[in-house]
Design a protein around this motif. Structure first.
Motif, short mmCIF file in Angstrom:
data_model
loop_
_atom_site.label_atom_id
_atom_site.label_comp_id
_atom_site.label_asym_id
_atom_site.label_seq_id
_atom_site.Cartn_x
_atom_site.Cartn_y
_atom_site.Cartn_z
N GLY A 231 0.81 -1.18 0.00
CA GLY A 231 0.00 0.00 0.00
C GLY A 231 0.86 1.26 0.00
N GLU A 232 0.24 2.33 0.39
CA GLU A 232 0.91 3.64 0.42
C GLU A 232 1.71 3.77 1.70
OE1 GLU A 232 -0.58 8.15 0.85
OE2 GLU A 232 -1.60 6.99 -0.69
N SER A 233 3.00 4.09 1.57
CA SER A 233 3.85 4.18 2.77
C SER A 233 4.23 5.60 3.13
CB SER A 233 5.10 3.32 2.58
OG SER A 233 5.85 3.77 1.48
N GLN A 234 4.22 6.51 2.17
CA GLN A 234 4.57 7.91 2.43
C GLN A 234 3.76 8.78 1.49
OE1 GLN A 234 8.68 8.33 1.49
NE2 GLN A 234 9.37 6.90 3.02
N ARG A 235 3.36 9.97 1.99
CA ARG A 235 2.67 10.92 1.09
C ARG A 235 3.04 12.34 1.49
NH1 ARG A 235 -3.28 11.66 -1.39
NH2 ARG A 235 -3.22 9.40 -1.41
N ALA A 236 3.35 13.15 0.47
CA ALA A 236 3.56 14.58 0.66
C ALA A 236 2.47 15.29 -0.13
CB ALA A 236 4.94 14.98 0.15
N ARG A 237 1.70 16.12 0.56
CA ARG A 237 0.64 16.89 -0.11
C ARG A 237 1.20 18.27 -0.46
NH1 ARG A 237 -4.05 14.04 0.44
NH2 ARG A 237 -4.14 12.63 2.22
N PHE A 238 0.82 18.76 -1.65
CA PHE A 238 1.27 20.06 -2.11
C PHE A 238 0.13 21.07 -1.95
CE2 PHE A 238 3.50 17.19 -5.35
CZ PHE A 238 4.59 16.98 -4.52
N ASP A 239 0.41 22.19 -1.33
CA ASP A 239 -0.58 23.24 -1.17
C ASP A 239 0.10 24.59 -1.35
OD1 ASP A 239 -2.92 24.60 -0.67
OD2 ASP A 239 -2.75 24.44 1.51
N PRO A 240 -0.03 25.21 -2.50
CA PRO A 240 -0.90 24.82 -3.61
C PRO A 240 -0.30 23.67 -4.43
CG PRO A 240 0.34 26.77 -4.20
CD PRO A 240 0.69 26.44 -2.76
N ASP A 241 -1.08 23.19 -5.42
CA ASP A 241 -0.59 22.15 -6.31
C ASP A 241 0.73 22.56 -6.95
OD1 ASP A 241 -2.91 20.82 -5.74
OD2 ASP A 241 -3.71 20.86 -7.78
N ARG A 242 1.54 21.58 -7.29
CA ARG A 242 2.79 21.84 -8.00
C ARG A 242 2.63 21.51 -9.47
NH1 ARG A 242 7.90 19.81 -4.35
NH2 ARG A 242 7.56 21.29 -2.68
N GLU A 243 3.34 22.27 -10.29
CA GLU A 243 3.30 22.02 -11.73
C GLU A 243 4.32 20.94 -12.09
OE1 GLU A 243 2.74 25.02 -15.24
OE2 GLU A 243 4.86 24.96 -14.66
N LEU A 244 3.88 19.97 -12.88
CA LEU A 244 4.77 18.94 -13.40
C LEU A 244 4.98 19.20 -14.88
CD1 LEU A 244 3.10 15.68 -11.97
CD2 LEU A 244 4.89 17.09 -10.92
N ALA A 245 6.20 19.05 -15.34
CA ALA A 245 6.52 19.12 -16.76
C ALA A 245 6.78 17.68 -17.23
CB ALA A 245 7.75 19.98 -17.00
N LEU A 246 5.92 17.19 -18.12
CA LEU A 246 6.06 15.84 -18.64
C LEU A 246 6.72 15.90 -20.00
CD1 LEU A 246 2.47 14.47 -17.83
CD2 LEU A 246 4.47 14.62 -16.33
N LYS A 247 7.85 15.23 -20.14
CA LYS A 247 8.54 15.20 -21.42
C LYS A 247 7.70 14.45 -22.45
CE LYS A 247 13.15 15.32 -19.40
NZ LYS A 247 14.42 14.60 -19.22
N ALA A 248 7.89 14.77 -23.71
CA ALA A 248 7.18 14.08 -24.78
C ALA A 248 7.45 12.58 -24.67
CB ALA A 248 7.64 14.60 -26.14
N ASP A 249 6.40 11.80 -24.48
CA ASP A 249 6.55 10.35 -24.31
C ASP A 249 5.17 9.74 -24.03
OD1 ASP A 249 7.72 7.85 -24.11
OD2 ASP A 249 9.22 8.47 -22.64
N HIS A 250 5.19 8.45 -23.76
CA HIS A 250 4.00 7.69 -23.43
C HIS A 250 3.92 7.56 -21.90
CE1 HIS A 250 2.01 3.79 -22.59
NE2 HIS A 250 1.16 4.26 -23.46
N TYR A 251 2.73 7.78 -21.34
CA TYR A 251 2.53 7.70 -19.90
C TYR A 251 1.34 6.81 -19.59
CZ TYR A 251 5.70 11.62 -19.58
OH TYR A 251 6.81 12.41 -19.66
#
Length: 81
Positions: A1-21
């Motif tokens: 299961g989930e062992s660690q979580r960091a919540r972002f406040d406010p949300d953080r922007e992710l930059a996804l490189k060109a690819d398949h996700y």
């Protein structure tokens, strides 16, 4: 299961490189339940509200764009600020 979580406040922007996700949802034990695939031909920016380690692997919870509501793996293709 989930062992660690960091919540972002406010949300953080992710930059996804060109690819398949592959975005995933998990049950409370950390077992993948549903998936959604996305292919980006160029860099894309999405928001994330959390980063968590699920079943030993780090993931970001995406809150905008085509993968909103899904967890994506934290890899070298994903940059965040």
């Amino acid at each position: 299961g989930e062992s660690q979580r960091a919540r972002f406040d406010p949300d953080r922007e992710l930059a996804l490189k060109a690819d398949h996700y592959v975005g995933l949802t998990f049950d409370w034990l950390g077992t993948p339940r549903t998936s959604k695939k996305a292919w980006f031909k160029q860099r894309v920016y999405v928001d994330s509200s959390s980063r968590a380690v699920i079943s030993g692997r780090p993931y970001f919870l995406v809150t905008s764009g085509s993968l909103a509501g899904y967890w994506i793996a934290d890899t070298d293709r994903v940059n965040y600020r």
